[in-house]
Design a protein around this motif. Sequence first.
Motif, PDB file in Angstrom:
ATOM      1  N   GLU A 162      -9.315   5.297  -2.614  1.00  0.00           N
ATOM      2  CA  GLU A 162      -8.493   6.327  -1.968  1.00  0.00           C
ATOM      3  C   GLU A 162      -7.497   6.944  -2.943  1.00  0.00           C
ATOM      4  O   GLU A 162      -7.247   8.158  -2.922  1.00  0.00           O
ATOM      5  N   LEU A 163      -6.924   6.118  -3.815  1.00  0.00           N
ATOM      6  CA  LEU A 163      -5.838   6.567  -4.686  1.00  0.00           C
ATOM      7  C   LEU A 163      -6.284   6.847  -6.119  1.00  0.00           C
ATOM      8  O   LEU A 163      -5.459   7.236  -6.946  1.00  0.00           O
ATOM      9  N   VAL A 189      -8.489   0.844  -1.060  1.00  0.00           N
ATOM     10  CA  VAL A 189      -7.227   1.473  -1.468  1.00  0.00           C
ATOM     11  C   VAL A 189      -7.377   2.104  -2.851  1.00  0.00           C
ATOM     12  O   VAL A 189      -6.921   3.227  -3.087  1.00  0.00           O
ATOM     13  N   GLN A 217       0.766   4.285  -2.661  1.00  0.00           N
ATOM     14  CA  GLN A 217       0.535   5.677  -2.255  1.00  0.00           C
ATOM     15  C   GLN A 217       1.597   6.599  -2.829  1.00  0.00           C
ATOM     16  O   GLN A 217       1.288   7.717  -3.257  1.00  0.00           O
ATOM     17  N   GLU A 218       2.843   6.161  -2.850  1.00  0.00           N
ATOM     18  CA  GLU A 218       3.917   6.990  -3.393  1.00  0.00           C
ATOM     19  C   GLU A 218       3.800   7.140  -4.917  1.00  0.00           C
ATOM     20  O   GLU A 218       4.065   8.217  -5.457  1.00  0.00           O
ATOM     21  N   LYS A 277       0.836  -1.203   0.000  1.00  0.00           N
ATOM     22  CA  LYS A 277       0.000   0.000   0.000  1.00  0.00           C
ATOM     23  C   LYS A 277       0.868   1.250   0.000  1.00  0.00           C
ATOM     24  O   LYS A 277       0.565   2.238  -0.696  1.00  0.00           O
TER      25      LYS A 277
END
Length: 232
Positions: A44-45, A41, A21-22, A17
């Motif tokens: 969210e992204l 996830v 995210q990066e 994760k």
Amino acid sequence: MDRKVAIVTAASAGIGKAIAQELAADHELVVMSRSDAISDVARELGACAVRGDVRSGDDLDRLVTTALDRYGRVDAVAINTGHPPKGKLLDLTEDDWRAGYDLVLSSVMSLVKLVTPVFVRQGTGSVVAVASYAARTPEPTMPVSSVFRSALQAWIKLYATEYGPAGVRANTILPGYIATHPQDPARVATIPAGRYGHPAEIGKLAAFLLSDGAGFVSGQAILADGGMVTAI
């Protein structure tokens, strides 16, 4: 399309994760996990979620096909997996060793084999495989991981050598103890940094290795262990 496209496996939590995210800032993402949490996830992204298991060839094929159907290319692949069976060296069964091979090594080989024709056609592509410090210093408490993550490190090196002339790079990250679980004071005492690593620190390293800024870095196995491994 200006943004590059990245695939991240085991991306529902922890290191996977953190890598997603990066990468989300400058990549279109296709993320995969066995967990239902992968949908959260993805939301969210702003990513595309694929529910699947890295040990399944069909699921890996569906992962790559999804990326190509949606975006038409794949530029970066971050391959993270779970942990293989643990136990004393001679207490481990053949099934334990086979499970470790399927999870840690075969899954990477299978996914890389699927994306390589895409990389070659594009003339560019990068792979990061997440292994373990135990690839450098075998850990008696996790023999299966030590053996197959060491083999993974060697396989990635061979792959980087063979496909480097085609514009493809590949590297391995060897994390030490990461704070996805409670910290063991006795273990912390063996780490010069005095703490476990943060998943985000591995995420940032993976994102760098997959970026153009690491364009001359390939075939490397990079420790991120707070200085714990002392062997050169």
